[in-house]
Design an enzyme around this catalytic site. Structure first.
Site, PDB file in Angstrom:
ATOM      1  N   LEU A  94     106.118 -67.177  32.039  1.00  0.00           N
ATOM      2  CA  LEU A  94     107.175 -66.209  32.303  1.00  0.00           C
ATOM      3  C   LEU A  94     106.649 -64.979  33.024  1.00  0.00           C
ATOM      4  CD1 LEU A  94     109.204 -66.284  28.936  1.00  0.00           C
ATOM      5  CD2 LEU A  94     109.800 -67.392  31.106  1.00  0.00           C
ATOM      6  N   ARG A  98     103.025 -61.933  33.232  1.00  0.00           N
ATOM      7  CA  ARG A  98     101.657 -61.563  32.875  1.00  0.00           C
ATOM      8  C   ARG A  98     101.590 -60.053  32.803  1.00  0.00           C
ATOM      9  NH1 ARG A  98      96.580 -64.190  33.801  1.00  0.00           N
ATOM     10  NH2 ARG A  98      94.832 -62.743  34.038  1.00  0.00           N
ATOM     11  N   GLY A  99     101.013 -59.505  31.738  1.00  0.00           N
ATOM     12  CA  GLY A  99     100.931 -58.066  31.572  1.00  0.00           C
ATOM     13  C   GLY A  99      99.608 -57.639  30.989  1.00  0.00           C
ATOM     14  N   ALA A 100      99.552 -56.351  30.617  1.00  0.00           N
ATOM     15  CA  ALA A 100      98.301 -55.782  30.119  1.00  0.00           C
ATOM     16  C   ALA A 100      97.847 -56.422  28.823  1.00  0.00           C
ATOM     17  CB  ALA A 100      98.464 -54.279  29.935  1.00  0.00           C
ATOM     18  N   ASP A 132     103.582 -47.513  25.085  1.00  0.00           N
ATOM     19  CA  ASP A 132     103.678 -48.314  26.311  1.00  0.00           C
ATOM     20  C   ASP A 132     105.143 -48.639  26.574  1.00  0.00           C
ATOM     21  OD1 ASP A 132     102.783 -49.589  28.592  1.00  0.00           O
ATOM     22  OD2 ASP A 132     102.398 -51.486  27.591  1.00  0.00           O
TER      23      ASP A 132
END
Length: 539
Positions: free
Chosen positions: A24, A26-28, A146
């Site tokens: 789905l 990609r993040g930190a 965040d």
């Protein structure tokens, strides 16, 4: 609390129970995939950490403690955690699946959602405030730090579910994260980060006021449907401007006069992003201001707004034409003595942005050598995407009204008969490049020696250069073991061509995989995306 106690408090979910994994985002804090739980028979979301090297027991326990905190934070507007997948080569949090994606997608996919009614926008802002206020009232308080539109998810009825709070260890351990050019150096995103957090020494004093600053930026974004600081490409410019007291513009150009309760909302925004953290209100005060605003809307208006979005989503989906088992004429910019031939293909060549079919336009042939060879190709490598960070083939090809919809499950298609201009004699394959030849000759050695860190760096580099498709990335990253991931990467390299292979070779050299020497001489790769792809200016 020891690791065993943490594991027993979190419902364990074995990896083999997570079927049909699909990438789905990609993040930190890791990669998010959707899956189908084999026993529960429902879709779930899986956020899994990129494990490059074996985790120490202390590191794994720190991460599991954060997952335990998420599990305890149960509230209407908080994303529920269903369990933990804790295995040697796979560590992931399993949550409910949110079918309407993120608030960021809702706000900025204007072709898919041309209008968002004001009552729903205000309900979303109210529910965000309710969710963060709940976190701040936990004992001890849980600070998000965040908060951004990408972390605000939307359920089937477009109600808010806040995600990714309390995941500082996940962000720290996810060493392979592909940072956005507007990402903060220690997690979070610059445009949502208060200026006092640019200086780490002041964080403890101002930490309670961090989330309200982020919320003020989100309020501006929801009301304007614009990206904050979208004209600025350098994060240092944003940091300098914000530290000097500058904020997104609240004039009529961005916040038009027809916004209900405009004066009150601008007042809340400006107090929320005040330069002095002590001058920012609490979320409780924001809620006290917002509740009378919500009461001015009839309940039916929220329902109508949701129905409007669902209709818009269906209409947008129906305009995505899939070319399948249907004879078509394509203009391919070929000489008059080479008339275009017919294509039968089980793939989607249109993104949602194309809208209804229009006049036939020219199709520039992709530079992929496998495509030009005429060999059967996996349709997944040809699909166009409509999601943040992916470039689609918008405007490149259009389809006659007679084109048929097709089943996405089709696994392969033949492009050998597209055109004699593209496929000379239908059988001659372009010569394999130096990097591809080297990879093929060293295949088993690479499988044996390529580290998880090198693998993930290769994927990051391929993503940043737009050399890997969403489905290919998904196939690689969701494999259960390092060796199976590397094999899939090399299989993909064989199909995708020389530029793809050069990236893999370069990363092997950078990681000093000495057992693979000698390396082929390949040009030094630039960090810019390839020129044949449009630049994505969105955040």
């Amino acid at each position: 609390m020891n690791g065993d106690a943490i594991c027993s408090a979190l419902p364990p979910i074995p990896y083999h129970k997570l079927a049909d994994l699909h990438y789905l985002s990609r993040g930190a804090s890791g990669t998010v995939s959707s899956a189908r739980h084999a026993d529960w028979r429902v879709r779930v979301a899986v956020k899994h950490l990129h494990i490059h090297t074996p985790l120490l027991d202390s590191e794994r326990n720190d991460i599991l403690r954060e997952a335990e905190i998420l599990h305890k934070a149960r509230f209407s507007y908080i994303l529920p955690i269903l369990g933990i997948c804790n295995e040697p080569e796979f560590l992931g949090i399993v949550t409910e699946y949110m079918p309407n994606g993120s608030l960021n997608e809702l706000l900025h996919r204007k072709t898919e959602y041309p209008d968002i009614a004001w009552p729903l926008r205000f309900r979303i802002l109210h529910e965000i405030a309710l969710g963060v206020n709940y976190l701040h009232n936990m004992n001890p308080p849980l600070l998000h730090h965040d908060l951004k539109t990408q972390n605000i998810l939307l359920d089937n009825e477009f109600h808010v579910k806040i995600a990714d709070f309390g995941l500082s260890k996940w962000r720290m351990m996810s060493l392979s994260q592909s940072r956005s050019y507007k990402s903060a150096p220690e997690g979070g995103t610059i445009i949502y980060m208060p200026p006092e957090n640019y200086e780490p020494g002041q964080k403890s004093r101002a930490s309670v006021k961090h989330d309200i600053y982020s919320y003020a930026v989100i309020m501006w974004e929801v009301l304007s449907r614009k990206q904050p600081f979208e004209e600025v490409t350098n994060p240092l410019q944003i940091m300098y401007s914000v530290s000097q007291g500058h904020r997104p513009d609240t004039s009529e150009e961005n916040l038009p006069f027809d916004i209900p309760h405009r004066g009150l909302m601008i007042s809340l925004i400006q107090s929320g992003w005040a330069q002095n953290p002590d001058e920012r209100p609490s979320f409780l005060k924001c809620l006290i201001e917002l509740e009378p605003v919500l009461r001015t809307f009839e309940d039916i208006t929220f329902l109508e707004a949701v129905i409007q979005l669902k209709k818009a989503k269906i209409q947008s989906s129906s305009s995505t034409i899939h070319l399948c088992d249907k004879k078509m004429d394509l203009s391919l910019n070929i000489p008059a003595n080479h008339p275009p031939q017919e294509e039968s293909c089980g793939s989607s060549l249109l993104s949602r942005n194309t809208g209804s079919p229009g006049p036939s336009r020219s199709l520039s042939a992709p530079q992929d050598k496998g495509f030009l060879s005429g060999a059967p190709q996996d349709c997944s490598s040809l699909k166009a995407h409509h999601c943040p960070g992916n470039h689609s083939w918008d405007g490149i090809v259009s389809v006659p009204p007679g084109a048929a919809f097709c089943d996405r499950r089709a696994s392969s298609c033949s492009l050998a008969v597209i055109s004699p201009f593209l496929v000379e004699k239908g059988s001659e394959r372009p010569p394999i490049g130096i990097a591809q030849q080297w990879i093929q000759s060293k295949r088993e050695a690479i499988v044996s020696q390529m580290t998880e860190a090198c693998l993930n760096q290769s994927l990051d580099a391929l993503l940043s250069r737009d050399l890997i498709m969403k489905e290919d990335y998904e196939l690689i990253s969701t494999k259960p073991t390092r060796t199976s991931k590397v094999r899939q990467l090399l299989d993909t390299s064989d199909i995708q061509g020389e530029e793809f292979a050069k990236v893999v070779v370069q990363k092997l050299k950078d990681n000093k995989q000495l057992g693979l020497q000698p390396y082929p001489e390949v040009p030094v790769l630039s960090k810019a995306p390839p020129s044949n792809f449009p630049q994505n200016k969105s955040l």
